[in-house]
Design an enzyme around this catalytic site. Structure first.
Site, PDB file in Angstrom:
ATOM      1  CE1 TYR A   1      -6.708   8.242  21.865  1.00  0.00           C
ATOM      2  CE2 TYR A   1      -6.626   9.688  19.954  1.00  0.00           C
ATOM      3  CZ  TYR A   1      -7.110   9.394  21.227  1.00  0.00           C
ATOM      4  OH  TYR A   1      -7.990  10.240  21.815  1.00  0.00           O
TER       5      TYR A   1
ATOM      6  NE  ARG B   1     -10.169  10.415  24.351  1.00  0.00           N
ATOM      7  CZ  ARG B   1     -10.622  11.466  23.675  1.00  0.00           C
ATOM      8  NH1 ARG B   1     -11.830  11.495  23.186  1.00  0.00           N
ATOM      9  NH2 ARG B   1      -9.858  12.531  23.527  1.00  0.00           N
TER      10      ARG B   1
ATOM     11  CE  LYS C   1     -12.153  14.673  17.344  1.00  0.00           C
ATOM     12  NZ  LYS C   1     -13.195  15.593  17.807  1.00  0.00           N
TER      13      LYS C   1
ATOM     14  CG  HIS D   1     -14.698  19.835  17.279  1.00  0.00           C
ATOM     15  ND1 HIS D   1     -13.590  20.282  17.964  1.00  0.00           N
ATOM     16  CD2 HIS D   1     -14.953  18.604  17.764  1.00  0.00           C
ATOM     17  CE1 HIS D   1     -13.196  19.353  18.819  1.00  0.00           C
ATOM     18  NE2 HIS D   1     -14.009  18.335  18.724  1.00  0.00           N
TER      19      HIS D   1
ATOM     20  CB  CYS E   1     -14.136  23.702  27.230  1.00  0.00           C
ATOM     21  SG  CYS E   1     -12.668  24.704  27.018  1.00  0.00           S
TER      22      CYS E   1
ATOM     23  CB  SER F   1      -9.427  19.474  24.138  1.00  0.00           C
ATOM     24  OG  SER F   1      -9.371  19.054  22.814  1.00  0.00           O
TER      25      SER F   1
ATOM     26  CG  ASP G   1     -16.315  15.116  19.069  1.00  0.00           C
ATOM     27  OD1 ASP G   1     -15.863  16.106  19.677  1.00  0.00           O
ATOM     28  OD2 ASP G   1     -15.612  14.423  18.311  1.00  0.00           O
TER      29      ASP G   1
ATOM     30  NE  ARG H   1      -7.746  14.952  18.346  1.00  0.00           N
ATOM     31  CZ  ARG H   1      -7.254  16.173  18.419  1.00  0.00           C
ATOM     32  NH1 ARG H   1      -6.437  16.627  17.479  1.00  0.00           N
ATOM     33  NH2 ARG H   1      -7.572  16.966  19.410  1.00  0.00           N
TER      34      ARG H   1
HETATM   35  C1  OXD Z   1     -11.028  15.796  20.534  1.00  0.00           C
HETATM   36  C2  OXD Z   1     -11.791  14.559  20.710  1.00  0.00           C
HETATM   37  O1  OXD Z   1      -9.803  15.775  20.686  1.00  0.00           O
HETATM   38  O2  OXD Z   1     -13.020  14.610  20.558  1.00  0.00           O
HETATM   39  O3  OXD Z   1     -11.638  16.817  20.242  1.00  0.00           O
HETATM   40  O4  OXD Z   1     -11.190  13.513  20.957  1.00  0.00           O
HETATM   41 MN    MN Z   2     -13.718  16.430  19.721  1.00  0.00          MN
END
Ligand code: OXD
Ligand code: MN
Length: 587
Positions: free
Chosen positions: A199, A373, A208, A228, A252, A250, A279, A71
């Site tokens: 991406y 991913r 997102k 989130h 964690c 992110s 997510d 991102r």
């Molecule tokens: C993030 C994802 O960056 O879920 O939170 O990709």
């Molecule tokens: Mn996320």
């Protein structure tokens, strides 16, 4: 052929086609035959590489452009009329200015390509939670990924009918030029424009862009919340199921927590964990005054490195079929995939994420991109909840916030009430550099893990959180966790992973008023003996340490919070300023 007569929809598509000038327009109907044909085309063009269909049926590898692997927060904009409504944590540009700038970039960007029209639903089609979107894209990878991540096709067009009730997403990979890459949101027009990226986080617009940034503004206006958060269910031996939603920045362990496997002592007794989402959660007050959640997505867009049979067997199993892997290693011996942390046996005859020959035994560089991913159907997950498709959602008993803190935050604490819980979420943060050195690192504040995803002024977003209490006669209890406390040598004290269940179990006992707690400046902390240490490597002394609060550190922390809050000026809710004072006085 369009399977709709919706005039608004058709005229917007005509307008977009006039701007981007594709050779043709194809509507995605959601049927397997059309998707199979697109897979065939993308294999022919090299966009997708078929993997070993015996070992990984329906699986493909995709390599993104090397400059396009994550991102792009600095190129992500909220384009609402007034800058103050985007707030101090978002990039802002006036809508007309951004439109003019992007029109130039989009102009002719689909020449020589097909424009695909993807009708998609966030949430089960027809559910009171569901919201619909149309994404226009010139990327087959996007079409195939959206067909995993969301519910796509004609059923969505039927649900939209003749209304204008859909989010308009326009995406073109254009030339993948990073200097002309923009992810722009126009909340007033329910519109998203994304250009020059391929991406996932930038181009799977349901995720997102819609389900968090646009949806957070819809939630503000319609009395619900787009968060989130993962959603998990805990089944007790008596069959009772309780649901927890949790937000983490992110890195964690969010996906791991969503798919956690309880320790043997619990599994033997009959406890189970079920995944509803990994997510994003959309949360609405129910008629009974409780907060209900759905996962608006249909798949997982998970980080591959570190995923393995021990850390997260459920995530790994989710990728066993019908999955698109992006930027991982291709093992040429058996045409499967590999990434750092999958196992201790890297392939020697392989291609790295860029497609260059790579020998995992001798290479000096990683093979898979750290942000490589998998895009996997949620229904593949062995622990997917029976409630995953429930249009009414699941009732949430506990909300958990967390971050990565070397010393400051204890293993777990409970907020005193809803407003205090909102404060706890608003001060969330993670230290990025501390884990390696054991020093207390620089804190990146990431309120509710929404820093890059809140579609309006974060101060107003906090006020919305505070206001939601009015619709909740039986609100979830709010907790904070920190799995990442370090000892003086810089080692993690808490083992994490499945053992995090011990903490979740205490939370649910608190929810049922079955566990005691100590009242502190931070809120309620468990009495060490109330965390189940059965068959566990941690003893009471270590646990007592994990639950200790260092007043001096918290005084510093309060200064950091005050500084952070200062950015929001008049948008900072008075109730949060009061919460901060209460904390400072208690310290
Ligand atoms: C993030 C994802 O960056 O879920 O939170 O990709
Ligand atoms: Mn996320």
């Amino acid at each position: 052929m369009a399977a709709t007569t919706n005039k608004q929809l058709i005229s917007w598509i005509d307008e977009s086609a006039k701007l981007t000038q594709p050779d043709s327009v194809i509507w995605i109907n959601g049927g397997e035959a059309q998707l199979a044909e697109l897979r065939k085309q993308s294999v022919a063009s090299g966009e997708l590489i078929p993997l070993n269909q015996e070992k990984l049926p329906g699986c493909y590898l995709h390599r993104s452009a090397q400059n396009d692997v994550a991102r792009v927060e600095d190129r992500t904009f909220i384009c609402c009329p007034e800058e103050k409504d985007a707030g101090p944590t978002n990039n802002w540009k006036a809508p007309a200015e951004m439109r003019a700038q992007l029109e130039t970039i989009f102009s002719g960007s689909m020449k020589g390509r097909v424009m695909y029209v993807i009708p998609y639903s966030m949430g089960p089609v027809g559910s009171p939670f569901a919201k619909y979107g149309i994404e226009l894209t010139d990327s087959i990878y996007v079409v195939l990924s959206m067909a995993i991540m969301t519910r796509v096709g004609n059923s969505v067009l039927n649900a939209i009918g003749d209304t204008g009730d859909f989010i308009k997403g326009l995406h073109s990979k254009a030339e993948l030029d990073p200097e002309k890459r923009y992810i722009a949101h126009f909340p007033q027009d329910n519109t998203i424009w994304s250009v020059n990226s391929g991406y996932g986080g930038n181009v799977l617009l349901g995720k997102k862009c819609f389900a968090l940034r646009i949806a957070s503004t819809l939630g503000r206006d319609e009395n619900w919340m787009a968060e989130h958060m993962l959603i998990l269910g805990i089944e007790a031996p008596n069959g009772e199921k309780r649901y927890i939603a949790a937000a983490f920045p992110s890195a964690c362990g969010k996906t791991n927590l969503a798919m956690l496997i309880p320790p043997k002592v619990y599994a033997d007794k009959g406890y189970k964990v079920w995944t509803v989402g990994d997510d994003i959660a959309w949360l609405r007050p129910g008629n009974d005054g409780r907060l209900y959640a759905v996962n608006p997505e249909y798949g997982f867009f998970g980080v591959a490195p570190g995923t393995n049979a021990k850390s997260n067997p459920n995530a790994l199993a989710s990728t066993a079929r019908n999955t698109i892997f992006t930027n991982v290693v291709q093992n040429l011996d058996d045409n499967t995939v590999w990434w750092e942390g999958l196992d201790k046996n890297p392939p020697e005859n392989a291609l790295d994420w860029t497609g260059k020959p790579w020998n995992g035994k001798t290479a000096a560089t990683v093979g898979a991109h750290p942000n490589s991913r998998f895009t996997a159907p949620a229904i593949n997950c062995p622990c997917i909840s029976d409630e995953f498709e429930n249009p009414a959602g699941v009732p949430i008993d506990a909300i958990v916030f967390g971050g990565r803190r070397a010393k400051t935050a204890p293993l777990v604490y409970q907020s005193r009430d809803w407003a205090h819980g909102v404060f706890v979420g608003s001060i969330m943060g993670s230290e990025t550099t501390a884990a390696a050195t054991g020093a207390v690192g620089v804190v990146r504040r990431d309120p509710m893990a929404m820093l890059p995803f809140c579609g309006y002024n974060m101060g107003d977003y906090w006020q919305h959180w505070l206001d939601m209490e009015k619709s909740l006669t039986n609100p979830p209890k709010i907790f904070n966790v920190n799995w990442f406390r370090l000892d003086d040598e810089g080692h993690f004290i808490w083992p994490g992973f499945g053992d995090n269940f011990r903490v979740l179990e205490w939370m649910l006992r608190r929810v049922r008023n079955e566990a005691e707690a100590n009242e502190t400046a931070l809120g309620y902390l468990p009495k060490p003996e109330d965390i189940n240490l059965e068959d566990f490597e941690i003893d009471l002394a270590a646990l007592t340490d994990l639950l200790s609060i260092d007043n001096a550190l918290w005084k510093e922390e309060a200064k950091g919070i005050r500084e952070f809050y200062g950015k929001f000026g008049a948008a900072l809710p008075a109730k949060l300023a009061e919460q901060l004072e209460t904390l400072e006085n208690a310290l």
